[in-house]
Every structure is written in C-alpha cells, then in structure tokens.
Write a protein that holds these residues in place. Structure first.
Motif, PDB file in Angstrom:
ATOM      1  N   GLY A   1       0.744  -1.334   0.129  1.00 54.39           N
ATOM      2  CA  GLY A   1      -0.045  -0.012   0.032  1.00 54.39           C
ATOM      3  C   GLY A   1       0.811   1.160   0.041  1.00 54.39           C
ATOM      4  O   GLY A   1       2.182   1.136   0.411  1.00 54.39           O
ATOM      5  N   ASP A   2       0.149   2.318  -0.326  1.00 53.23           N
ATOM      6  CA  ASP A   2       0.815   3.684  -0.278  1.00 53.23           C
ATOM      7  C   ASP A   2       0.709   4.264   1.192  1.00 53.23           C
ATOM      8  O   ASP A   2      -0.170   4.652   1.563  1.00 53.23           O
ATOM      9  CB  ASP A   2       0.181   4.614  -1.296  1.00 53.23           C
ATOM     10  CG  ASP A   2       0.915   6.029  -1.569  1.00 53.23           C
ATOM     11  OD1 ASP A   2       1.837   6.262  -0.347  1.00 53.23           O
ATOM     12  OD2 ASP A   2       0.886   6.612  -2.492  1.00 53.23           O
ATOM     13  N   LEU A   3       1.855   3.725   1.914  1.00 49.97           N
ATOM     14  CA  LEU A   3       1.780   4.345   3.312  1.00 49.97           C
ATOM     15  C   LEU A   3       1.874   5.671   3.571  1.00 49.97           C
ATOM     16  O   LEU A   3       1.265   6.011   4.549  1.00 49.97           O
ATOM     17  CB  LEU A   3       3.092   3.607   4.062  1.00 49.97           C
ATOM     18  CG  LEU A   3       3.139   2.164   4.038  1.00 49.97           C
ATOM     19  CD1 LEU A   3       4.408   1.700   4.704  1.00 49.97           C
ATOM     20  CD2 LEU A   3       1.784   1.386   4.455  1.00 49.97           C
ATOM     21  N   ASN A   4       2.195   6.533   2.703  1.00 52.15           N
ATOM     22  CA  ASN A   4       1.930   8.233   2.947  1.00 52.15           C
ATOM     23  C   ASN A   4       0.574   8.276   3.191  1.00 52.15           C
ATOM     24  O   ASN A   4       0.084   9.142   3.939  1.00 52.15           O
ATOM     25  CB  ASN A   4       2.630   8.961   1.699  1.00 52.15           C
ATOM     26  CG  ASN A   4       4.135   8.963   1.912  1.00 52.15           C
ATOM     27  OD1 ASN A   4       4.523   9.670   2.825  1.00 52.15           O
ATOM     28  ND2 ASN A   4       4.751   8.060   0.908  1.00 52.15           N
ATOM     29  N   GLY A   5      -0.330   7.727   2.060  1.00 54.87           N
ATOM     30  CA  GLY A   5      -1.724   7.873   2.348  1.00 54.87           C
ATOM     31  C   GLY A   5      -2.388   7.435   3.365  1.00 54.87           C
ATOM     32  O   GLY A   5      -3.508   7.738   4.072  1.00 54.87           O
ATOM     33  N   ASP A   6      -1.701   6.118   4.129  1.00 53.22           N
ATOM     34  CA  ASP A   6      -2.302   5.636   5.285  1.00 53.22           C
ATOM     35  C   ASP A   6      -1.942   6.301   6.559  1.00 53.22           C
ATOM     36  O   ASP A   6      -2.854   6.158   7.321  1.00 53.22           O
ATOM     37  CB  ASP A   6      -1.642   4.203   5.465  1.00 53.22           C
ATOM     38  CG  ASP A   6      -2.020   3.253   4.240  1.00 53.22           C
ATOM     39  OD1 ASP A   6      -3.212   3.388   3.838  1.00 53.22           O
ATOM     40  OD2 ASP A   6      -1.504   2.075   4.098  1.00 53.22           O
ATOM     41  N   LEU A   7      -0.963   7.272   6.425  1.00 57.80           N
ATOM     42  CA  LEU A   7      -0.526   8.061   7.502  1.00 57.80           C
ATOM     43  C   LEU A   7      -1.994   8.789   7.958  1.00 57.80           C
ATOM     44  O   LEU A   7      -2.608   9.046   9.259  1.00 57.80           O
ATOM     45  CB  LEU A   7       0.429   9.156   7.526  1.00 57.80           C
ATOM     46  CG  LEU A   7       1.843   8.219   7.521  1.00 57.80           C
ATOM     47  CD1 LEU A   7       2.938   9.443   7.072  1.00 57.80           C
ATOM     48  CD2 LEU A   7       2.178   7.961   8.802  1.00 57.80           C
ATOM     49  N   ALA A   8      -2.759   9.489   7.052  1.00 63.74           N
ATOM     50  CA  ALA A   8      -4.027  10.264   6.978  1.00 63.74           C
ATOM     51  C   ALA A   8      -5.124   9.631   7.853  1.00 63.74           C
ATOM     52  O   ALA A   8      -6.011   9.881   8.417  1.00 63.74           O
ATOM     53  CB  ALA A   8      -4.358  10.989   5.928  1.00 63.74           C
ATOM     54  N   LYS A   9      -5.141   8.034   7.763  1.00 59.97           N
ATOM     55  CA  LYS A   9      -6.099   7.243   8.044  1.00 59.97           C
ATOM     56  C   LYS A   9      -5.850   6.995   9.668  1.00 59.97           C
ATOM     57  O   LYS A   9      -7.199   6.357  10.151  1.00 59.97           O
ATOM     58  CB  LYS A   9      -6.236   5.889   7.515  1.00 59.97           C
ATOM     59  CG  LYS A   9      -6.512   6.227   5.832  1.00 59.97           C
ATOM     60  CD  LYS A   9      -6.476   4.721   5.350  1.00 59.97           C
ATOM     61  CE  LYS A   9      -6.468   4.825   3.678  1.00 59.97           C
ATOM     62  NZ  LYS A   9      -6.306   3.787   2.816  1.00 59.97           N
ATOM     63  N   LEU A  10      -5.008   7.060  10.327  1.00 59.72           N
ATOM     64  CA  LEU A  10      -4.623   6.807  11.592  1.00 59.72           C
ATOM     65  C   LEU A  10      -5.539   7.470  12.592  1.00 59.72           C
ATOM     66  O   LEU A  10      -5.808   8.804  12.508  1.00 59.72           O
ATOM     67  CB  LEU A  10      -3.190   7.267  12.107  1.00 59.72           C
ATOM     68  CG  LEU A  10      -2.095   6.301  11.428  1.00 59.72           C
ATOM     69  CD1 LEU A  10      -0.683   7.133  11.494  1.00 59.72           C
ATOM     70  CD2 LEU A  10      -1.983   4.819  11.996  1.00 59.72           C
ATOM     71  N   GLY A  11      -6.355   6.532  13.343  1.00 61.67           N
ATOM     72  CA  GLY A  11      -7.149   7.051  14.207  1.00 61.67           C
ATOM     73  C   GLY A  11      -8.658   7.150  13.607  1.00 61.67           C
ATOM     74  O   GLY A  11      -9.308   7.872  14.735  1.00 61.67           O
ATOM     75  N   HIS A  12      -8.799   7.157  12.491  1.00 68.14           N
ATOM     76  CA  HIS A  12     -10.025   7.500  11.885  1.00 68.14           C
ATOM     77  C   HIS A  12     -10.865   6.376  11.636  1.00 68.14           C
ATOM     78  O   HIS A  12     -10.295   5.582  10.584  1.00 68.14           O
ATOM     79  CB  HIS A  12      -9.970   8.503  10.735  1.00 68.14           C
ATOM     80  CG  HIS A  12      -9.183   9.905  11.067  1.00 68.14           C
ATOM     81  ND1 HIS A  12     -10.027  10.985  11.642  1.00 68.14           N
ATOM     82  CD2 HIS A  12      -7.891  10.108  10.753  1.00 68.14           C
ATOM     83  CE1 HIS A  12      -9.055  11.800  11.747  1.00 68.14           C
ATOM     84  NE2 HIS A  12      -7.900  11.425  11.440  1.00 68.14           N
ATOM     85  N   VAL A  13     -12.253   6.235  12.092  1.00 65.37           N
ATOM     86  CA  VAL A  13     -12.654   4.937  11.792  1.00 65.37           C
ATOM     87  C   VAL A  13     -13.064   4.668  10.100  1.00 65.37           C
ATOM     88  O   VAL A  13     -12.911   3.438   9.785  1.00 65.37           O
ATOM     89  CB  VAL A  13     -14.125   4.772  12.638  1.00 65.37           C
ATOM     90  CG1 VAL A  13     -14.874   3.620  12.265  1.00 65.37           C
ATOM     91  CG2 VAL A  13     -13.421   4.844  14.171  1.00 65.37           C
ATOM     92  N   GLU A  14     -13.835   5.601   9.860  1.00 69.75           N
ATOM     93  CA  GLU A  14     -14.568   5.404   8.244  1.00 69.75           C
ATOM     94  C   GLU A  14     -13.214   4.865   7.499  1.00 69.75           C
ATOM     95  O   GLU A  14     -13.420   3.960   6.552  1.00 69.75           O
ATOM     96  CB  GLU A  14     -15.316   6.540   7.826  1.00 69.75           C
ATOM     97  CG  GLU A  14     -16.455   6.847   8.658  1.00 69.75           C
ATOM     98  CD  GLU A  14     -17.326   5.374   8.698  1.00 69.75           C
ATOM     99  OE1 GLU A  14     -17.474   4.993   7.354  1.00 69.75           O
ATOM    100  OE2 GLU A  14     -17.984   5.108   9.759  1.00 69.75           O
ATOM    101  N   PRO A  15     -12.286   5.514   7.341  1.00 67.64           N
ATOM    102  CA  PRO A  15     -11.319   5.111   6.188  1.00 67.64           C
ATOM    103  C   PRO A  15     -10.781   3.776   6.479  1.00 67.64           C
ATOM    104  O   PRO A  15     -10.079   3.055   5.515  1.00 67.64           O
ATOM    105  CB  PRO A  15     -10.249   6.428   6.055  1.00 67.64           C
ATOM    106  CG  PRO A  15     -10.423   6.997   7.434  1.00 67.64           C
ATOM    107  CD  PRO A  15     -11.906   7.061   7.660  1.00 67.64           C
ATOM    108  N   ILE A  16     -10.465   3.525   7.820  1.00 68.69           N
ATOM    109  CA  ILE A  16     -10.020   2.225   8.143  1.00 68.69           C
ATOM    110  C   ILE A  16     -10.959   1.078   7.815  1.00 68.69           C
ATOM    111  O   ILE A  16     -10.511   0.017   7.338  1.00 68.69           O
ATOM    112  CB  ILE A  16      -9.662   2.131   9.635  1.00 68.69           C
ATOM    113  CG1 ILE A  16      -8.464   3.014  10.001  1.00 68.69           C
ATOM    114  CG2 ILE A  16      -9.329   0.670  10.200  1.00 68.69           C
ATOM    115  CD1 ILE A  16      -7.140   3.008   9.235  1.00 68.69           C
ATOM    116  N   VAL A  17     -12.190   1.435   8.084  1.00 70.34           N
ATOM    117  CA  VAL A  17     -13.286   0.352   7.987  1.00 70.34           C
ATOM    118  C   VAL A  17     -13.309   0.065   6.288  1.00 70.34           C
ATOM    119  O   VAL A  17     -13.270  -0.821   5.896  1.00 70.34           O
ATOM    120  CB  VAL A  17     -14.687   0.774   8.495  1.00 70.34           C
ATOM    121  CG1 VAL A  17     -15.723  -0.051   7.756  1.00 70.34           C
ATOM    122  CG2 VAL A  17     -14.818   0.745   9.803  1.00 70.34           C
TER     123      VAL A  17
END
Length: 276
Positions: A71-87
């Motif tokens: 995965g593009d981990l730079n984009g994953d940084l913005a998902k940390l702690g946010h439920v909807e994008p992680i789901v």
C-alpha cells in the motif's frame, strides 16, 4: 455497478487469443504501490472479468520492476485513528480476496518483482502463482505495528504449513522466489525472462481446456480456503483496530521516515543488574 475495462485508472488490459486476458498493474513510478483507488480496482476487476464472456483465463503482473509493493503508506498516515477510512480499507481487503476466490475463471499471477501488502494478496490468492527467482516478497504488517490482515493468515498455513507461516508472518522477513517455491508458498519459480512466457503458455493451455470442468474444479478446491474465512475476517478486524493504536502510528511514521521504529508497546529493556 460493474466497471467497464475503460473505467480502470491503474490497470491495463490486453485481450489475447483464446480468451486470455493480461492485466498489468500500472503505477511503475511508485513500484505499483496501491493508493485507495487502486485498492478499489484490485477488488472490482474480478467482477468485471466475471461478466466478460470473452475472457476465460486471467494473467496478472506488474509494470516495470515491481509486481505491487504494498500500500501507499503516505496515504495511510492520514487514516490513523479515523474509523471510516480504516473500515473502508478493511472492506477493500476482504473484497480483493473474496472476489478472486469466488471467481470461477482461473487467475495466474506472474510475480515479476517486489510484492507486499495488497499486492501480495493479489499475487498469492491467484490460482497459479509464478514468481521470478530474484523477486522479493514479504507480508510486512508486523513491521508497521498492525496484524497481518490482507490474506496471509487465511492462506499461508494452507500453502506452506503453520511453522513456516508463523516464521515469516511474525518476523515479516523477506523471501525471494526460490525460498517461496521451496516452502510451497507459490506454484513455480523461474528466471525472470521465462516468467511471462510460462504464464501465457499455462493460460493458453487452460483457456483451451474444458471450461466448465476447470472452473468447477477451482470452485471445489477453494472450499479449502472458504473454511478458513473466519480467520481472514478476524485478521482484517484486528488490523483495523491496530490502526487506532500508538504502535501503528510509530510504525508508519518510521517507515516513511526511513528509520527503525520504536514501538510504544515494546520499550527498551533495561540492562540486567550486575552481580558482584
């Protein structure tokens, strides 16, 4: 809604003779690392293939020198702690694997270079997996502080046995193509220049065979995998929960910053007291 081939942004399609479709993951400047749109396409392409009467067998590979480096981990940084994008990330992970398993048409992966994360899920969920000798693969989830949630906890114990699965999934150590074949994780290993010719030859053989017999054989074989579906669902849920924790934040930042992680759950152990 079923996507048309022209709707895909990061997958290229070549329709060959005998009903063989070559799918090429096409983001070579990023080693085909998957952003959110690519993860969606990784899942939806199999629905498109399912409804394409002209396609009998699929060969999937990567553009450039990688298959798909996770995965593009730079984009994953913005998902940390946010439920909807992680789901949503978890839903994509489930759909990639389940859509491949439930597609009766045969999928052949030609693993031409590095593969990790969702890219490795594509590579190893394929029915026949071919790999270049020097291609490096890894399920690196534990290195970024999250449980292995893409495919491996369901598939690796079936492929290479529990001891080897534990060794490589707990450590996140890399394997090259030779080792992956030796432990039974892939179907065949070969020199890089022989990879696509072998994949296309197999595809032609299968495409000219009795289609219903081949597809129903795949369907039956995949009941071995379906029995392990609860393991997969649980692993995706645990991975999502881990993205809410400090270890994942540290692991992702460390990876992006190219430094060793210092996981909060594993602080340095103080030295043992000296004995006079």
């Amino acid at each position: 809604m079923i996507l048309k081939y022209e709707d895909f942004q990061f997958l290229l399609f070549e329709h060959r003779a005998n009903g063989v479709l070559v799918v090429t993951i096409n983001r070579p400047e990023k080693l085909n690392a998957a952003n959110d749109r690519m993860l969606f396409e990784y899942a939806e392409v199999w629905n498109t293939v399912k409804h394409d009467a002209a396609t009998r067998v699929v060969v999937i590979t990567g553009a450039g020198r990688a298959f798909s480096a996770g995965g593009d981990l730079n984009g994953d940084l913005a998902k940390l702690g946010h439920v909807e994008p992680i789901v949503q990330m978890g839903e994509n992970a489930l759909n990639i694997v389940y859509n491949m398993i439930h597609l009766d048409k045969v999928i052949i992966s030609a693993i031409n270079g590095p593969a990790a994360g969702a890219g490795l899920a594509l590579a190893l969920t394929a029915d026949i997996s071919l790999i270049a000798e020097d291609a490096k693969i890894t399920d690196a989830h534990s290195k970024i502080g999250v449980a292995s949630g893409d495919h491996a906890l369901m598939l690796w114990p079936l492929f290479c046995g529990l001891p080897k699965a534990k060794l490589y999934l707990l450590t996140a150590n890399q394997l090259d193509g030779r080792e992956a074949e030796r432990i039974g994780l892939v179907s065949e290993c070969m020199p890089r220049d022989a990879l696509m010719p072998r994949a296309l030859a197999l595809a032609d053989q299968l495409a000219l065979g009795p289609q219903r017999a081949i597809r129903w054989t795949k369907r039956c074989l995949n009941h071995w995998v379906r029995q392990a579906a609860p393991i997969f669902d649980l692993s995706v849920a645990y991975e999502g929960l881990n993205f809410m924790e400090p270890d994942a934040s540290e692991g992702l930042h460390a990876f992006v910053e190219k430094r060793a992680p210092r996981f909060p759950s594993a602080p340095p152990v103080p030295p043992a007291p000296t004995v006079d």
